[in-house]
Scaffold this active site. Sequence first.
Site, PDB file in Angstrom:
ATOM      1  N   ALA A 178      24.037  15.315  34.403  1.00  0.00           N
ATOM      2  CA  ALA A 178      24.160  16.762  34.180  1.00  0.00           C
ATOM      3  C   ALA A 178      24.217  17.029  32.683  1.00  0.00           C
ATOM      4  CB  ALA A 178      25.442  17.295  34.821  1.00  0.00           C
ATOM      5  N   THR A 187      32.845  19.949  39.813  1.00  0.00           N
ATOM      6  CA  THR A 187      33.924  20.130  38.835  1.00  0.00           C
ATOM      7  C   THR A 187      34.895  21.217  39.276  1.00  0.00           C
ATOM      8  OG1 THR A 187      34.340  21.003  36.611  1.00  0.00           O
ATOM      9  CG2 THR A 187      32.265  21.614  37.595  1.00  0.00           C
ATOM     10  N   GLU A 242      35.695  23.539  37.468  1.00  0.00           N
ATOM     11  CA  GLU A 242      35.289  24.792  36.814  1.00  0.00           C
ATOM     12  C   GLU A 242      34.571  25.739  37.767  1.00  0.00           C
ATOM     13  OE1 GLU A 242      33.870  24.781  32.859  1.00  0.00           O
ATOM     14  OE2 GLU A 242      35.028  23.022  32.295  1.00  0.00           O
ATOM     15  N   TYR A 268      40.428  26.580  19.634  1.00  0.00           N
ATOM     16  CA  TYR A 268      39.864  27.888  20.004  1.00  0.00           C
ATOM     17  C   TYR A 268      40.977  28.883  20.356  1.00  0.00           C
ATOM     18  CZ  TYR A 268      35.493  25.204  20.752  1.00  0.00           C
ATOM     19  OH  TYR A 268      34.400  24.393  20.618  1.00  0.00           O
TER      20      TYR A 268
HETATM   21  P1  NAD Z   1      28.064  13.377  29.946  1.00  0.00           P
HETATM   22  O1  NAD Z   1      27.435  14.542  29.282  1.00  0.00           O
HETATM   23  O2  NAD Z   1      28.908  12.444  29.154  1.00  0.00           O
HETATM   24  O3  NAD Z   1      26.938  12.494  30.662  1.00  0.00           O
HETATM   25  C1  NAD Z   1      25.854  13.043  31.346  1.00  0.00           C
HETATM   26  C2  NAD Z   1      24.786  11.965  31.512  1.00  0.00           C
HETATM   27  O4  NAD Z   1      23.702  12.521  32.255  1.00  0.00           O
HETATM   28  C3  NAD Z   1      24.211  11.469  30.189  1.00  0.00           C
HETATM   29  O5  NAD Z   1      24.141  10.072  30.173  1.00  0.00           O
HETATM   30  C4  NAD Z   1      22.817  12.075  30.151  1.00  0.00           C
HETATM   31  O6  NAD Z   1      21.879  11.295  29.424  1.00  0.00           O
HETATM   32  C5  NAD Z   1      22.475  12.155  31.629  1.00  0.00           C
HETATM   33  N1  NAD Z   1      21.476  13.181  31.947  1.00  0.00           N
HETATM   34  C6  NAD Z   1      21.463  14.474  31.518  1.00  0.00           C
HETATM   35  N2  NAD Z   1      20.379  15.105  31.998  1.00  0.00           N
HETATM   36  C7  NAD Z   1      19.710  14.208  32.769  1.00  0.00           C
HETATM   37  C8  NAD Z   1      18.527  14.280  33.565  1.00  0.00           C
HETATM   38  N3  NAD Z   1      17.817  15.414  33.643  1.00  0.00           N
HETATM   39  N4  NAD Z   1      18.130  13.194  34.234  1.00  0.00           N
HETATM   40  C9  NAD Z   1      18.849  12.019  34.147  1.00  0.00           C
HETATM   41  N5  NAD Z   1      19.953  11.897  33.404  1.00  0.00           N
HETATM   42  C10 NAD Z   1      20.393  12.981  32.737  1.00  0.00           C
HETATM   43  O7  NAD Z   1      28.885  13.975  31.160  1.00  0.00           O
HETATM   44  P2  NAD Z   1      30.254  13.477  31.842  1.00  0.00           P
HETATM   45  O8  NAD Z   1      31.387  14.117  31.158  1.00  0.00           O
HETATM   46  O9  NAD Z   1      30.199  12.027  31.999  1.00  0.00           O
HETATM   47  O10 NAD Z   1      30.116  14.174  33.265  1.00  0.00           O
HETATM   48  C11 NAD Z   1      29.458  13.513  34.339  1.00  0.00           C
HETATM   49  C12 NAD Z   1      29.457  14.407  35.558  1.00  0.00           C
HETATM   50  O11 NAD Z   1      30.798  14.698  35.943  1.00  0.00           O
HETATM   51  C13 NAD Z   1      28.790  15.756  35.329  1.00  0.00           C
HETATM   52  O12 NAD Z   1      28.082  16.087  36.498  1.00  0.00           O
HETATM   53  C14 NAD Z   1      29.945  16.713  35.098  1.00  0.00           C
HETATM   54  O13 NAD Z   1      29.608  18.017  35.498  1.00  0.00           O
HETATM   55  C15 NAD Z   1      30.992  16.120  36.011  1.00  0.00           C
HETATM   56  N6  NAD Z   1      32.383  16.367  35.620  1.00  0.00           N
HETATM   57  C16 NAD Z   1      32.810  16.089  34.351  1.00  0.00           C
HETATM   58  C17 NAD Z   1      34.150  16.288  34.009  1.00  0.00           C
HETATM   59  C18 NAD Z   1      34.659  15.980  32.626  1.00  0.00           C
HETATM   60  O14 NAD Z   1      35.798  16.297  32.318  1.00  0.00           O
HETATM   61  N7  NAD Z   1      33.874  15.352  31.756  1.00  0.00           N
HETATM   62  C19 NAD Z   1      35.044  16.794  34.965  1.00  0.00           C
HETATM   63  C20 NAD Z   1      34.576  17.080  36.260  1.00  0.00           C
HETATM   64  C21 NAD Z   1      33.250  16.844  36.575  1.00  0.00           C
HETATM   65  O1  TDX Z   2      36.725  22.054  19.501  1.00  0.00           O
HETATM   66  C1  TDX Z   2      37.270  22.422  20.544  1.00  0.00           C
HETATM   67  N1  TDX Z   2      38.398  23.205  20.480  1.00  0.00           N
HETATM   68  C2  TDX Z   2      39.044  23.684  21.580  1.00  0.00           C
HETATM   69  O2  TDX Z   2      40.055  24.398  21.460  1.00  0.00           O
HETATM   70  C3  TDX Z   2      36.765  22.079  21.861  1.00  0.00           C
HETATM   71  C4  TDX Z   2      35.532  21.237  22.002  1.00  0.00           C
HETATM   72  C5  TDX Z   2      37.435  22.563  22.963  1.00  0.00           C
HETATM   73  N2  TDX Z   2      38.523  23.358  22.838  1.00  0.00           N
HETATM   74  C6  TDX Z   2      39.202  23.847  24.059  1.00  0.00           C
HETATM   75  C7  TDX Z   2      38.310  24.537  25.060  1.00  0.00           C
HETATM   76  C8  TDX Z   2      38.974  24.187  26.385  1.00  0.00           C
HETATM   77  O3  TDX Z   2      40.014  25.106  26.655  1.00  0.00           O
HETATM   78  O4  TDX Z   2      39.708  22.690  24.727  1.00  0.00           O
HETATM   79  C9  TDX Z   2      39.587  22.809  26.157  1.00  0.00           C
HETATM   80  C10 TDX Z   2      38.753  21.671  26.676  1.00  0.00           C
HETATM   81  O5  TDX Z   2      37.426  21.872  26.220  1.00  0.00           O
HETATM   82  P1  TDX Z   2      36.254  20.822  26.578  1.00  0.00           P
HETATM   83  O6  TDX Z   2      36.703  19.454  26.187  1.00  0.00           O
HETATM   84  O7  TDX Z   2      34.983  21.364  26.006  1.00  0.00           O
HETATM   85  O8  TDX Z   2      36.253  20.844  28.172  1.00  0.00           O
HETATM   86  P2  TDX Z   2      36.114  22.047  29.233  1.00  0.00           P
HETATM   87  O9  TDX Z   2      35.411  23.199  28.668  1.00  0.00           O
HETATM   88  O10 TDX Z   2      37.478  22.269  29.829  1.00  0.00           O
HETATM   89  O11 TDX Z   2      35.153  21.329  30.323  1.00  0.00           O
HETATM   90  C11 TDX Z   2      35.377  19.951  30.702  1.00  0.00           C
HETATM   91  O12 TDX Z   2      36.067  19.863  31.920  1.00  0.00           O
HETATM   92  C12 TDX Z   2      35.378  20.179  33.102  1.00  0.00           C
HETATM   93  C13 TDX Z   2      34.066  19.181  30.763  1.00  0.00           C
HETATM   94  O13 TDX Z   2      33.365  19.319  29.544  1.00  0.00           O
HETATM   95  C14 TDX Z   2      33.236  19.625  31.936  1.00  0.00           C
HETATM   96  O14 TDX Z   2      32.055  18.817  32.022  1.00  0.00           O
HETATM   97  C15 TDX Z   2      34.040  19.487  33.197  1.00  0.00           C
HETATM   98  O15 TDX Z   2      33.330  19.968  34.287  1.00  0.00           O
END
Ligand code: NAD
Ligand code: TDX
Length: 340
Positions: free
Chosen positions: A83, A125, A127, A207
């Site tokens: 994603a 997620t 969200e 933020y």
């Molecule tokens: P990330 O951005 O670190 O990794 C995403 C990966 O997907 C990357 O390796 C990227 O190259 C690959 N990708 C993107 N577009 C693609 C495509 N079209 N085809 C094939 N590969 C592709 O994301 P993450 O934080 O590891 O999140 C992984 C999943 O978990 C996502 O679906 C995200 O919505 C979900 N998620 C993340 C969080 C969080 O806190 N990070 C929380 C809940 C759910």
């Molecule tokens: O520079 C920053 N300053 C700041 O205050 C950034 C990057 C974020 N923030 C705040 C925004 C959010 O309230 O921190 C909180 C967390 O931000 P992110 O790390 O960007 O995460 P969030 O927007 O909560 O989304 C994450 O959690 C749900 C992941 O990126 C998503 O992929 C996942 O689905």
Amino acid sequence: MNVLVTGGCGFIGSNLVRYLRRERPSWKVVNLDKLTYAGNLENLQDLEGDPNHVFVKGDIGNRELLDLIIRQHGIEAIFHLAAESHVDRSILGPEVFIQTNVLGTHVLLEAARAHQLKRFLMVSTDEVYGSLGPTGAFTESSPLRPSSPYSASKTSADLVTLAYHHTFGMDVVVTRCSNNYGPYQFPEKLIPLMIANALDDKPLPVYGDGGNVRDWLHVEDHCAALVLAMEKGKSGEVYNIGGGAERKNIEIVKAILAMLGKPESLIRFVQDRPGHDRRYAIDPSKIRSELGWKQARTFEDGLSQTIKWYVDHRSWWERVTSGAYRQYFETQYANRLKAA
Ligand code: NAD
Ligand code: TDX
């Protein structure tokens, strides 16, 4: 079992691939990743030469490639993580979020349906639920009210996946997890960005008033929940996953500075994220009681392990954030500061 992990070179994906190789050594893991700015093969360097991990560079929207992979490797189930994942980027440019998260997921679902795979696990997620007031927590039946282009695109994918179960009888499971943290998270997200900036004595952009709340879970605890959902989850069901670790952003930033021995004068309050969700909190009772999931770490232990990992892996985060990313971050930061 032979499984396809999409997005296996990203943050959660690479942790999941490693987790599967360790905890399910007999499984063959095929990892399909486009290697966008967020995906890095280096994240899986320790698996080099492992015959049960096969990497394929490609897009989840490429149906021919999907057919080939599924046939060639006898894929039985999919963990779908690929994603575009960053909310701020979805505000700057939503199109690729629709392309990958909505349309890409649909192509993958069609391939899974055509090949009659045993299970499609959609990694969604928290969200999708939108924002909470000061009390309460999201359950699986909370209304879906996504706010950002990112969360709206994930909600679409989540609902289309459930529709494939209701309409076509496909075996699907959807998981909705709260904010993850841990090793290999790209330093555009709150925790790794703040660690990297603090280590370099750069400003830490918070933020708005810093009072937004997220519910944090260590990535390995998320991976354990995903494997449980794959193996024991009930088809057509949604499972919330959360760490019960609600923290205000400003508390996290201050904790990171304290653990690194850096001054709070590095904190800069900058312009808020447009449409910024105020609070997330997840009720994980269902996955706990029905699948027996429980997390292994407290937030404080997980955070200090994560900080240590970033201290020890400076060359990794310097490399992945060089060039185009640096420019993106500097511009974003300058604009937010001006507007604050
Ligand atoms: P990330 O951005 O670190 O990794 C995403 C990966 O997907 C990357 O390796 C990227 O190259 C690959 N990708 C993107 N577009 C693609 C495509 N079209 N085809 C094939 N590969 C592709 O994301 P993450 O934080 O590891 O999140 C992984 C999943 O978990 C996502 O679906 C995200 O919505 C979900 N998620 C993340 C969080 C969080 O806190 N990070 C929380 C809940 C759910
Ligand atoms: O520079 C920053 N300053 C700041 O205050 C950034 C990057 C974020 N923030 C705040 C925004 C959010 O309230 O921190 C909180 C967390 O931000 P992110 O790390 O960007 O995460 P969030 O927007 O909560 O989304 C994450 O959690 C749900 C992941 O990126 C998503 O992929 C996942 O689905």
